[in-house]
Design a protein around this motif. Structure first.
Motif, PDB file in Angstrom:
ATOM      1  N   ALA A 251       0.857  -1.194   0.000  1.00  0.00           N
ATOM      2  CA  ALA A 251       0.000   0.000   0.000  1.00  0.00           C
ATOM      3  C   ALA A 251       0.890   1.241   0.000  1.00  0.00           C
ATOM      4  O   ALA A 251       1.917   1.268   0.676  1.00  0.00           O
ATOM      5  N   PRO A 252       0.515   2.273  -0.753  1.00  0.00           N
ATOM      6  CA  PRO A 252       1.362   3.467  -0.810  1.00  0.00           C
ATOM      7  C   PRO A 252       1.431   4.212   0.527  1.00  0.00           C
ATOM      8  O   PRO A 252       2.410   4.867   0.806  1.00  0.00           O
ATOM      9  N   TYR A 253       0.424   4.098   1.322  1.00  0.00           N
ATOM     10  CA  TYR A 253       0.402   4.743   2.625  1.00  0.00           C
ATOM     11  C   TYR A 253       0.159   3.670   3.681  1.00  0.00           C
ATOM     12  O   TYR A 253      -0.604   2.731   3.456  1.00  0.00           O
TER      13      TYR A 253
ATOM     14  N   GLU B  62      -3.545   2.821   4.409  1.00  0.00           N
ATOM     15  CA  GLU B  62      -4.420   2.635   3.255  1.00  0.00           C
ATOM     16  C   GLU B  62      -5.394   1.471   3.449  1.00  0.00           C
ATOM     17  O   GLU B  62      -6.592   1.590   3.180  1.00  0.00           O
ATOM     18  N   ASN B  63      -4.897   0.342   3.931  1.00  0.00           N
ATOM     19  CA  ASN B  63      -5.761  -0.825   4.134  1.00  0.00           C
ATOM     20  C   ASN B  63      -6.807  -0.555   5.222  1.00  0.00           C
ATOM     21  O   ASN B  63      -7.948  -1.001   5.105  1.00  0.00           O
ATOM     22  N   ASP B  64      -6.413   0.182   6.265  1.00  0.00           N
ATOM     23  CA  ASP B  64      -7.368   0.517   7.330  1.00  0.00           C
ATOM     24  C   ASP B  64      -8.473   1.434   6.810  1.00  0.00           C
ATOM     25  O   ASP B  64      -9.639   1.284   7.182  1.00  0.00           O
ATOM     26  N   VAL B  65      -8.106   2.366   5.962  1.00  0.00           N
ATOM     27  CA  VAL B  65      -9.096   3.280   5.378  1.00  0.00           C
ATOM     28  C   VAL B  65     -10.076   2.497   4.511  1.00  0.00           C
ATOM     29  O   VAL B  65     -11.299   2.683   4.594  1.00  0.00           O
ATOM     30  N   ARG B  66      -9.550   1.601   3.708  1.00  0.00           N
ATOM     31  CA  ARG B  66     -10.424   0.792   2.845  1.00  0.00           C
ATOM     32  C   ARG B  66     -11.358  -0.081   3.676  1.00  0.00           C
ATOM     33  O   ARG B  66     -12.529  -0.238   3.345  1.00  0.00           O
TER      34      ARG B  66
END
Length: 74
Positions: free
Chosen positions: A10-12, A15-19
């Motif tokens: 993930a670039p950030y 990112e996975n938590d946001v998704r």
């Protein structure tokens, strides 16, 4: 033989938590943000309570008297 492609990182970091938050909220970003802010406020309140409890615990503690060492006398 072909090897399975590795998942791109993930670039950030979050990112996975946001998704995941958006998935839980059915894709509604306002709902995801609202739930995140509520959870954050709850955690801040817990932190304040724990900090206050720890501060009171230290304030109640009686100071130790200086240690007295016994000398062995021969």
């Amino acid at each position: 033989m072909s090897q399975p492609a590795l998942a791109a990182p993930a670039p950030y970091p979050l990112e996975n938590d946001v998704r995941e938050a958006l998935e839980i909220c059915g894709g509604d970003p306002m709902k995801a943000l609202r739930i995140t802010l509520i959870a954050n406020a709850f955690l801040e309140a817990q932190l304040d309570q724990l900090t206050a409890a720890a501060a009171q615990g230290f304030a109640r503690r009686k100071p130790r008297s200086p240690r007295k060492f016994k000398r062995d006398s021969d």
